[in-house]
Design an enzyme around this catalytic site. Sequence first.
Site, PDB file in Angstrom:
ATOM      1  N   GLU A 182     -53.845  24.006  37.905  1.00  0.00           N
ATOM      2  CA  GLU A 182     -53.198  25.464  38.342  1.00  0.00           C
ATOM      3  C   GLU A 182     -53.818  26.509  37.646  1.00  0.00           C
ATOM      4  O   GLU A 182     -53.931  26.264  36.261  1.00  0.00           O
ATOM      5  CB  GLU A 182     -51.789  25.386  38.088  1.00  0.00           C
ATOM      6  N   ASP A 191     -61.280  36.830  60.330  1.00  0.00           N
ATOM      7  CA  ASP A 191     -61.024  35.250  60.162  1.00  0.00           C
ATOM      8  C   ASP A 191     -62.344  34.669  60.797  1.00  0.00           C
ATOM      9  O   ASP A 191     -62.513  34.563  62.253  1.00  0.00           O
ATOM     10  CB  ASP A 191     -60.054  34.738  60.942  1.00  0.00           C
ATOM     11  N   LYS A 240     -65.912  24.005  60.009  1.00  0.00           N
ATOM     12  CA  LYS A 240     -66.492  24.012  61.178  1.00  0.00           C
ATOM     13  C   LYS A 240     -67.922  24.137  61.149  1.00  0.00           C
ATOM     14  O   LYS A 240     -68.661  23.167  61.166  1.00  0.00           O
ATOM     15  CB  LYS A 240     -65.463  25.024  62.025  1.00  0.00           C
TER      16      LYS A 240
END
Length: 448
Positions: free
Chosen positions: A56, A199, A228
């Site tokens: 974190e 996007d 992608k």
Amino acid sequence: MHAYPRIKKQDPKIYKMIEREWDRQADGLELIPSENYTSPAVMEAMGSILTNKYSEGYPGRRYYGGNEFIDEIEQEAIDRTKKIFGVPYANVQPYSGSPANLAVYVATCKPGDTVMGLNLPDGGHLTHGWKYSATAQFYKSVPYHVRQDGRVDMEEVRALALEHKPKLIWVGATAYPYQYDYAAFAKIADEVGAFLAADIAHVAGLIVASAHPSPVPHAHIVTTTTHKTLRGPRGGIIMTTDRGIKKDAELASRIDKAIIPGLQGGPHNHQTAAIAIALKEAATPAFRSYGKQIIKNAKALADSLKTNGMTLVSGGTENHLILLDLVPIFGAGGGHFASDALEAAGMTANKNTIPKDPSSAFYPSGVRIGTPAITTRGMKEKDMKKVGEWIARAIHAIQEYRLPEGKDARVAYLAQCKKEIFRNKELLKIRAEIKTFCKKFVLPHTAR
Ligand code: DSN
């Protein structure tokens, strides 16, 4: 399959399932435009010891000890993102595209603020404010649309922006065969003082290959998935541009805070390393050729489909995907029949709405197909001619089906059609032809 010997020994049940999926990916044509075959190096990182560590925070400021090497890996992924996309800031921790987009809302809006994005049935993404997404429940979503020809209606975008004064405007889509007019969006966003977020999940690999324009000179924020056209592991990235910093000097730091503590806990370090590896691959001349070939193949496939009697939204494509308008074949709502027929014939695609769909998002009238994965397998324009013929043959083989009225009648009819489709002799014949054809094209994980 010779991989995964430990899974085979320890959990044969899961091994069998993976083995069947391995064969499915090898024996058929993967035509879903958002899918790809990643490299063995990326997969090695995904299966590495990095999955064991909690981290974190960000490089140099973590809540847990033992992060000196994780810091180096994350910093390298950040630096490679900045270099390849030409941006001053990058956050490589989003688990995927949807969390990345949600972080953009958290960083730029307060709950209830107005946002604009392309309507989902017009090709937009769930997280751009679709009515069933949390993004429309927590924010006031004003969707914009495409015109009859499938292009974004920029006059409507401007009119809605002037009327509703959004805080955030999205440009980007999941089923849009055109390039985007990023400059026109930026002009509208500036006119109303909105943040412009691009996007680029679908086209990131094309942008890196200089085969599609980049939104970086126009948008304030750019988000992407990494799996992608970029051909990396599943994952997400948020970039802040120079324009973004000029509009709001704190923007990059607000995006970092939106990811953690806003939305996520520990980053997936194995994924971060795999993203870094994919970005190194994407910076090569071979990847540039790959990105350009995706588009050449999509154009060749579009031509073959038209020659074989198919109707395409926009009549063709400017990027990696094609939307088949099936209304001339099945009337309204034929997407189910076509995607089942393609699957039975060894081709994976997805049913999709078309612009001004005469049916609905549940029973859409189109099918979305794309060339990123088959281009990774090494297929070229001449192969697209055959792929187009197979798609058309498969759809014509079941062209007598019609979607009935009424929900119950539809469910029963579609179940019956599916049974028939998976026994259809012509479709089984195509499946066998495709299996033989695919043997000529190796997958990255089987290449020697
Ligand atoms: N599922 C992605 C696609 O197929 O386009 C979008 O999130």
